[in-house]
Write a protein that holds these residues in place. Structure first.
Motif, PDB file in Angstrom:
ATOM      1  N   ASP A  59      38.746  54.907  37.633  1.00  6.90           N
ATOM      2  CA  ASP A  59      37.769  55.395  38.615  1.00  6.90           C
ATOM      3  C   ASP A  59      37.177  54.271  39.465  1.00  6.90           C
ATOM      4  O   ASP A  59      36.766  54.498  40.594  1.00  6.90           O
ATOM      5  N   SER A  60      37.141  53.059  38.943  1.00  5.69           N
ATOM      6  CA  SER A  60      36.572  51.925  39.676  1.00  5.69           C
ATOM      7  C   SER A  60      37.509  51.398  40.760  1.00  5.69           C
ATOM      8  O   SER A  60      37.112  50.611  41.602  1.00  5.69           O
ATOM      9  N   GLY A  61      38.776  51.815  40.715  1.00  7.72           N
ATOM     10  CA  GLY A  61      39.767  51.312  41.663  1.00  7.72           C
ATOM     11  C   GLY A  61      40.699  50.287  41.065  1.00  7.72           C
ATOM     12  O   GLY A  61      41.636  49.832  41.720  1.00  7.72           O
ATOM     13  N   LEU A  62      40.473  49.916  39.805  1.00 11.05           N
ATOM     14  CA  LEU A  62      41.353  48.983  39.102  1.00 11.05           C
ATOM     15  C   LEU A  62      42.703  49.648  38.843  1.00 11.05           C
ATOM     16  O   LEU A  62      42.766  50.797  38.414  1.00 11.05           O
ATOM     17  N   TRP A 114      37.979  42.206  35.400  1.00  9.86           N
ATOM     18  CA  TRP A 114      38.462  41.644  34.129  1.00  9.86           C
ATOM     19  C   TRP A 114      37.782  42.331  32.954  1.00  9.86           C
ATOM     20  O   TRP A 114      38.437  42.659  31.969  1.00  9.86           O
ATOM     21  N   THR A 115      36.479  42.536  33.044  1.00  8.22           N
ATOM     22  CA  THR A 115      35.759  43.183  31.943  1.00  8.22           C
ATOM     23  C   THR A 115      36.392  44.533  31.636  1.00  8.22           C
ATOM     24  O   THR A 115      36.657  44.856  30.478  1.00  8.22           O
ATOM     25  N   GLU A 116      36.662  45.305  32.660  1.00  9.24           N
ATOM     26  CA  GLU A 116      37.282  46.617  32.475  1.00  9.24           C
ATOM     27  C   GLU A 116      38.756  46.489  32.100  1.00  9.24           C
ATOM     28  O   GLU A 116      39.242  47.156  31.181  1.00  9.24           O
ATOM     29  N   GLY A 117      39.482  45.645  32.806  1.00 12.45           N
ATOM     30  CA  GLY A 117      40.930  45.567  32.645  1.00 12.45           C
ATOM     31  C   GLY A 117      41.402  45.037  31.309  1.00 12.45           C
ATOM     32  O   GLY A 117      42.354  45.569  30.727  1.00 12.45           O
ATOM     33  N   ILE A 118      40.754  44.002  30.803  1.00 12.46           N
ATOM     34  CA  ILE A 118      41.185  43.413  29.522  1.00 12.46           C
ATOM     35  C   ILE A 118      41.044  44.440  28.391  1.00 12.46           C
ATOM     36  O   ILE A 118      41.803  44.421  27.429  1.00 12.46           O
ATOM     37  N   GLN A 119      40.114  45.380  28.542  1.00 10.46           N
ATOM     38  CA  GLN A 119      39.939  46.416  27.521  1.00 10.46           C
ATOM     39  C   GLN A 119      41.093  47.422  27.495  1.00 10.46           C
ATOM     40  O   GLN A 119      41.165  48.256  26.589  1.00 10.46           O
TER      41      GLN A 119
END
Length: 161
Positions: A59-62, A114-119
């Protein structure tokens, strides 16, 4: 009396001139605001299509691609992690790289992408993060990264605590 009329006229012209100069200065100082959201979205889609890649989008666009799932723990936003990575732009130009041993940091100390993606990875997992500027460095230039840039990272999640 004539002197006062001339002085008043000169003062009026001066004030008018100052206002005009102030307005011109303000116009020169205004920075064009660019909406990078749509531009970044298209750049990411074009990159994926050009390289025949399929990615998941949050949802954030990542956008992210998990190439190896990994078998270890999944980090949280509060985790400390060790990650080997390579950061580059959609044109392939590398702007940062950790080396095989990776670097360690708290996921709450890095850009939101990164905070979102690494998870999205488990320890031992590998993949790619495609981060729009809204969850990267925004519109400001940071070192070798121009404002509004889409950032790509090859990720290898080595450890999480």
């Amino acid at each position: 009396m004539k002197y006062y009329a001339v002085a008043a006229l000169a003062l009026a012209i001066s004030v008018s001139s100052c206002k005009k100069n102030d307005q011109e200065e303000q116009n020169q100082q205004q920075v064009e605001v660019v909406d990078n959201g749509a531009k970044n979205e298209q750049e990411i889609k074009d990159y994926l299509a050009k390289n025949n890649l399929k990615a998941e989008k949050t949802d954030s666009g990542l956008y992210y691609i998990v190439t190896e799932q990994g078998t270890g723990a999944t980090p949280t936003a509060e985790s400390s992690v060790t990650v080997a990575y390579k950061g580059y732009f959609t044109d392939g130009k590398v702007f940062d790289e950790s080396g095989a041993e990776g670097i360690s940091f708290g996921l709450n100390q890095v850009i939101p992408g990164w905070t979102e993606g690494i998870q999205k990875f488990k320890v031992g997992g590998k993949g790619v993060l495609l981060i729009p500027s809204s969850i990267g460095y925004g519109d400001e230039t940071k070192g070798p990264i121009p404002g509004g840039s889409v950032l790509l990272f090859d990720i290898n999640l080595i450890a999480a605590q």
